[in-house]
Design a protein around this motif. Structure first.
Motif, mmCIF file in Angstrom:
data_model
loop_
_atom_site.group_PDB
_atom_site.id
_atom_site.type_symbol
_atom_site.label_atom_id
_atom_site.label_comp_id
_atom_site.label_asym_id
_atom_site.label_seq_id
_atom_site.Cartn_x
_atom_site.Cartn_y
_atom_site.Cartn_z
ATOM 1 N N LEU B 5 0.867 -1.164 0.020
ATOM 2 C CA LEU B 5 0.089 0.014 -0.001
ATOM 3 C C LEU B 5 0.768 1.108 -0.129
ATOM 4 C CD1 LEU B 5 -2.663 -1.139 2.671
ATOM 5 C CD2 LEU B 5 -2.952 -1.286 0.025
ATOM 6 N N ILE B 6 0.371 2.204 -0.613
ATOM 7 C CA ILE B 6 0.933 3.694 -0.551
ATOM 8 C C ILE B 6 0.200 4.425 0.740
ATOM 9 C CG2 ILE B 6 1.311 5.603 -1.778
ATOM 10 C CD1 ILE B 6 1.497 4.131 -4.301
ATOM 11 N N THR B 7 1.186 4.624 1.659
ATOM 12 C CA THR B 7 0.443 5.069 2.946
ATOM 13 C C THR B 7 0.942 6.571 3.176
ATOM 14 O OG1 THR B 7 2.158 4.038 4.242
ATOM 15 C CG2 THR B 7 -0.042 3.153 4.017
ATOM 16 N N GLY B 8 1.897 7.172 2.382
ATOM 17 C CA GLY B 8 2.289 8.432 2.670
ATOM 18 C C GLY B 8 2.825 9.270 1.287
ATOM 19 N N LEU B 9 2.927 10.371 1.159
ATOM 20 C CA LEU B 9 3.177 11.160 0.043
ATOM 21 C C LEU B 9 4.110 12.328 0.544
ATOM 22 C CD1 LEU B 9 -0.252 11.359 -2.181
ATOM 23 C CD2 LEU B 9 1.623 9.663 -2.183
ATOM 24 N N GLY B 10 5.313 12.581 -0.082
ATOM 25 C CA GLY B 10 5.872 13.734 -0.034
ATOM 26 C C GLY B 10 6.336 14.487 -0.962
ATOM 27 N N PRO B 11 5.387 15.333 -1.707
ATOM 28 C CA PRO B 11 5.933 16.151 -2.771
ATOM 29 C C PRO B 11 6.698 17.406 -2.483
ATOM 30 C CG PRO B 11 3.725 16.504 -2.364
ATOM 31 C CD PRO B 11 4.053 15.385 -1.532
ATOM 32 N N ARG B 71 21.650 20.277 -2.980
ATOM 33 C CA ARG B 71 20.383 20.502 -3.122
ATOM 34 C C ARG B 71 19.447 19.365 -3.246
ATOM 35 N NH1 ARG B 71 17.130 25.109 -3.855
ATOM 36 N NH2 ARG B 71 15.471 25.032 -5.325
ATOM 37 N N SER B 72 19.830 18.556 -4.327
ATOM 38 C CA SER B 72 19.185 17.118 -4.721
ATOM 39 C C SER B 72 18.932 16.399 -3.349
ATOM 40 C CB SER B 72 19.749 16.285 -5.709
ATOM 41 O OG SER B 72 20.011 17.267 -6.846
ATOM 42 N N SER B 73 20.095 16.117 -2.774
ATOM 43 C CA SER B 73 19.894 15.521 -1.350
ATOM 44 C C SER B 73 18.938 16.168 -0.556
ATOM 45 C CB SER B 73 20.962 15.267 -0.788
ATOM 46 O OG SER B 73 22.071 14.162 -1.613
ATOM 47 N N GLN B 74 18.969 17.503 -0.407
ATOM 48 C CA GLN B 74 17.931 18.201 0.541
ATOM 49 C C GLN B 74 16.651 17.923 0.003
ATOM 50 O OE1 GLN B 74 18.771 22.289 0.994
ATOM 51 N NE2 GLN B 74 20.951 21.875 1.330
ATOM 52 N N PHE B 75 16.335 17.901 -1.258
ATOM 53 C CA PHE B 75 15.075 17.672 -1.930
ATOM 54 C C PHE B 75 14.366 16.241 -1.185
ATOM 55 C CE2 PHE B 75 15.601 20.755 -5.704
ATOM 56 C CZ PHE B 75 14.572 21.503 -5.056
ATOM 57 N N ALA B 76 15.616 15.330 -1.855
ATOM 58 C CA ALA B 76 15.023 14.008 -1.481
ATOM 59 C C ALA B 76 14.807 13.526 0.166
ATOM 60 C CB ALA B 76 16.112 12.681 -1.703
ATOM 61 N N ALA B 77 15.756 14.311 1.023
ATOM 62 C CA ALA B 77 15.375 14.030 2.323
ATOM 63 C C ALA B 77 14.165 14.845 3.052
ATOM 64 C CB ALA B 77 16.524 14.540 3.116
ATOM 65 N N ALA B 78 13.906 15.728 2.606
ATOM 66 C CA ALA B 78 12.658 16.718 2.919
ATOM 67 C C ALA B 78 11.511 15.947 2.250
ATOM 68 C CB ALA B 78 12.947 18.056 2.472
ATOM 69 N N ALA B 79 11.477 15.472 1.079
ATOM 70 C CA ALA B 79 10.236 14.823 0.682
ATOM 71 C C ALA B 79 10.016 13.605 1.363
ATOM 72 C CB ALA B 79 10.625 14.557 -0.920
ATOM 73 N N ALA B 80 11.231 12.800 1.610
ATOM 74 C CA ALA B 80 11.074 11.693 2.666
ATOM 75 C C ALA B 80 10.369 11.982 4.049
ATOM 76 C CB ALA B 80 12.447 10.967 2.815
ATOM 77 N N ARG B 81 10.924 13.084 4.739
ATOM 78 C CA ARG B 81 10.352 13.577 5.811
ATOM 79 C C ARG B 81 8.784 14.002 5.974
ATOM 80 N NH1 ARG B 81 11.136 11.902 10.517
ATOM 81 N NH2 ARG B 81 13.366 12.072 10.386
ATOM 82 N N LEU B 82 8.412 14.436 4.983
ATOM 83 C CA LEU B 82 7.068 14.836 4.643
ATOM 84 C C LEU B 82 6.293 13.488 4.452
ATOM 85 C CD1 LEU B 82 7.576 17.859 2.174
ATOM 86 C CD2 LEU B 82 6.488 18.208 4.564
ATOM 87 N N ALA B 83 6.811 12.764 3.635
ATOM 88 C CA ALA B 83 5.934 11.588 3.484
ATOM 89 C C ALA B 83 5.952 10.737 4.721
ATOM 90 C CB ALA B 83 6.760 10.562 2.232
ATOM 91 N N ALA B 84 6.919 10.597 5.433
ATOM 92 C CA ALA B 84 6.929 9.991 6.657
ATOM 93 C C ALA B 84 5.913 10.626 7.610
ATOM 94 C CB ALA B 84 8.388 9.972 7.253
ATOM 95 N N ARG B 85 5.857 11.884 7.703
ATOM 96 C CA ARG B 85 4.852 12.422 8.436
ATOM 97 C C ARG B 85 3.353 12.260 8.028
ATOM 98 N NH1 ARG B 85 7.911 17.956 8.710
ATOM 99 N NH2 ARG B 85 9.682 17.359 10.494
#
Lengths: 294, 401
Positions: B5-11, B71-85
């Motif tokens: 299942l897809i349970t979180g999204l982080g755009p 910057r790309s790593s920041q995008f990836a990590a921030a998106a992941a944090r948003l998805a986790a929340r």
């Protein structure tokens, strides 16, 4: 990943070594340096191909035992079930650095249309697919030091999930000034020019690849042969452990060669990675030992 | 068989950061494309880009320090944090060894590479700041996400260019189905940069005024950036914790045209679509929405349309390109497509293709969901991702039962 697959073909290209170099239990394949790759591959189609791409093509060519300058496969020869997985951290870094520098210095027209596809990180994998007409899944992995075994593990997964019937895995790194500078900064020493290829199939004649898995109880990369009652010995992969993204594939190719040629070797364990990036291991069994007994 | 299942999204995108803002952007047909501001475009004949102009990584990240990453790593990590929340994961109940990270990218740390080249020109290899060299490798993207989440499972960066995040999502799915992970954070990240923009310009692929996929008068794509991340979770565990999923990951397929570096092949793409349907266990009539690769280049759009026509036997569901709003976010693109598809399924709407005005006679039958979103139930969505070298990857999502 408990079910083994089989390593049916392999090749190792270390063009920086003197011709005729051998190691205990195995020998690198005879390949020209990248700038003379046409001697093996045939010249047509190599225009603007980078050293890493040329090395990868040479490794696949040798793994499949093709004659020098063998005719290229035609459009009707597509192998839709053959996947390609490439591991390379620095494959096109020289092109990207050159493109970036020239655009900064001379403007947009300094970017050559011939260079543009080479700036894409997947250029090696797609070129191998186009050259040999492999139409299956096509992946490029760049996961640092563990990347080579990541690629082998990914290939293993593609077979177990039924997404491919054959997987061509290549680990490749170029040797150039840009790559040297970056790798020296990262590891304290430059890398080597290397390409290694292993071909994975669900069954067939070859060395069983039992598993590829993360491993934590280790401190450094190594390749160890298990000789049963005769003990264990470390194998020399010819790279001094400096194969970076290619190292894991190189280790598995050497393992396959050794277990096949040396009847005293029951299995070979390969471990690659780094303390900061983690380690992965692969277990390659002897074709003479019953699966699961290695 | 294990279900996922897809349970979180982080755009993290030019039309919205976080699932709710991104959904609003899609519904409103918001355009994130502007003249490029992050580098001097003097001398560039085409200057549009899809930059994330309001991005404060420090306000999103919890564990890693933004200044230590590109910057790309920041995008990836921030998106992941948003998805986790967004997923509401109960971290204390999760074994970190069973949480993996698979990230797709085209250019990795493109801006760091540019700094590296700048220092190279200025002072040779001796003049390169070791910190720049340390931040440059593309595997930093997955490392950043793993470090931000304290995830100890497999951490992999896949560089299969513009279909990279669909490839990443596919591998993430396989990790869960094979029992090697319980939760996987997967998607992609890339940054707008001068050299990539120049490369696409020299290939004649960049749009002159606007990005108008599937329009008769389309002139090309727009380079863009962002981070797209999804939480894929073993269904059994997600259900047990009471998660409300956006969608179920039904399956995927990937192949390679193996014919040409820059000319896509409709027949090969059609084969990939059919394989994706088969692995997902769906029929063409089940698919209610196609989130297209839809770059806006003349070659991609007509080839993609031909492939869809062939694979669907002429009965093609509504098709839109969110690149009309975001631009082409490269390695993050099909991750954004997967997020849009998941939202379409969960909220019952079809994202639009904005900037569309004139049907292309070569695909007059195509419904591009022009300019305004459309309310409609979506049972199954198909997310297309294609790349240089004929690298096709297609992900199928469905309503979570």
């Amino acid at each position: 990943m408990s079910r083994p697959v089989v390593l049916t073909r392999w090749a190792v290209c270390l063009p920086g070594l003197p011709p005729g170099t051998t190691f205990e239990g195995w020998a690198p394949d005879d390949v020209p340096p990248p700038e003379r790759a046409g001697e093996l591959l045939g010249r047509k189609g190599l225009l603007a191909k980078e050293p890493a791409t040329r090395l990868a093509l040479c490794a696949v060519h040798r793994a499949f035992g093709l004659p020098e300058r063998a005719p290229r496969r035609t459009a009707s020869d597509l192998s839709p079930d053959t996947a390609v997985v490439i591991s390379s951290n620095l494959g096109n870094i020289a092109t990207v650095a050159r493109l970036s520098t020239s655009v900064r210095e001379e403007g947009v027209r300094a970017a050559s249309p011939l260079d543009a596809p080479n700036a894409s990180g997947n250029v090696i994998a797609s070129t191998v697919a186009i050259w040999f007409r492999f139409g299956g899944p096509n992946l490029t992995v760049c996961s640092g030091h563990p990347s080579g075994l990541d690629a082998v593990g990914l290939g293993h997964m593609l077979l177990l999930s039924g997404r491919a019937r054959r997987v061509v895995v290549v680990g490749v790194e170029p040797r150039d000034a840009t790559a040297d500078a970056l790798l020296t900064d990262a590891t304290g020493e430059p890398g080597v020019a290397v390409a290694a290829c292993v071909v994975l199939e669900p069954e067939g004649v070859g060395a069983p690849l039992h598993e590829v898995a993360p491993v934590s109880n280790t401190e450094r990369p190594h390749v160890v042969a298990d000789r049963g009652d005769d003990g264990r010995s470390e194998l020399d992969t010819g790279s001094d452990g400096r194969g970076y993204g290619a190292e894991g594939v190189l280790q598995v190719a050497v393992a396959a060669a050794v277990v096949t040629d040396d009847p005293g070797v029951r299995s070979v364990t390969a471990v690659c990675g780094s303390r900061t990036e983690g380690f992965r291991s692969a277990l390659v069994g002897s074709p003479r030992v019953t699966l699961g007994a290695a | 068989m294990t279900r996922v299942l897809i349970t979180g999204l982080g755009p993290v995108s030019s039309i919205g950061i976080g699932a709710a803002a991104f959904e609003s952007g899609l519904r409103a047909g918001h355009c994130g494309i502007r003249p490029i501001g992050s580098f001097d475009t003097t001398g560039f004949p085409r200057v549009l880009g899809g930059e994330v102009q309001v991005f404060d990584a420090g306000s999103i990240l919890s564990r890693i320090e933004p200044e230590e990453w590109g910057r790309s790593s920041q995008f990836a990590a921030a998106a992941a944090r948003l998805a986790a929340r967004d997923a509401g994961l109960q971290w204390e109940r999760i074994d970190p060894e069973r949480v993996s990270v698979v990230i797709g990218t085209t250019s990795g740390e493109a801006k760091v590479t540019e700094m590296f080249a700048q220092q190279l020109v200025g002072g040779g290899f001796e003049g390169v700041d070791p910190d720049i060299a340390r931040r440059l490798p593309a595997d930093r993207l997955s490392s950043a996400v793993s470090a931000e989440l304290d995830a100890h499972g497999e951490s992999m960066t896949i560089a299969t260019a513009c279909s990279a995040s669909n490839y990443a999502l596919g591998y993430a799915y396989d990790l869960i189905v094979s029992g090697e992970a319980d939760v996987v954070f997967s998607g992609g990240a890339d940054s707008v940069c001068r050299w990539a923009h120049a490369g696409f310009l020299r290939l004649g692929a960049v749009a002159e005024r606007t990005c108008s996929p599937f329009d008769r008068d389309r002139t090309g794509m727009v380079t863009a950036e962002g981070g797209s991340m999804l939480v894929l979770e073993k269904a059994e565990l997600a259900r047990a914790r009471g998660a409300v999923p956006y969608a179920e990951f039904l399956g995927y397929a990937s192949n390679c045209d193996a014919t040409h570096m820059v000319m896509p092949n409709a027949s090969s793409i059609a084969d990939c679509i059919s394989a994706a349907h088969e692995t997902a266990g769906v029929k063409t009539g089940d698919v209610d929405y196609v989130c297209a690769h839809g770059t806006g280049t003349p070659a991609n759009d007509v080839t993609e349309a031909q492939a869809l026509y062939e694979a669907f036997g002429g009965d093609v569901p509504p098709v839109s390109s969110i690149k009309s709003m975001l631009g082409h976010t490269m390695g993050a693109a099909s991750g954004f497509g997967a997020i849009a598809s998941a939202l379409a399924i969960a909220r019952g709407f079809l994202p639009p293709t904005i900037g569309w005005s004139t049907p292309d006679p070569e695909m007059a039958w195509l419904d591009p969901i022009p300019n305004r979103h459309r309310q409609a139930p979506v049972r199954v969505a198909q997310n297309n991702g294609f790349a240089f070298g004929g690298n096709n990857a297609i992900v199928m999502l469905g309503a979570a039962s």
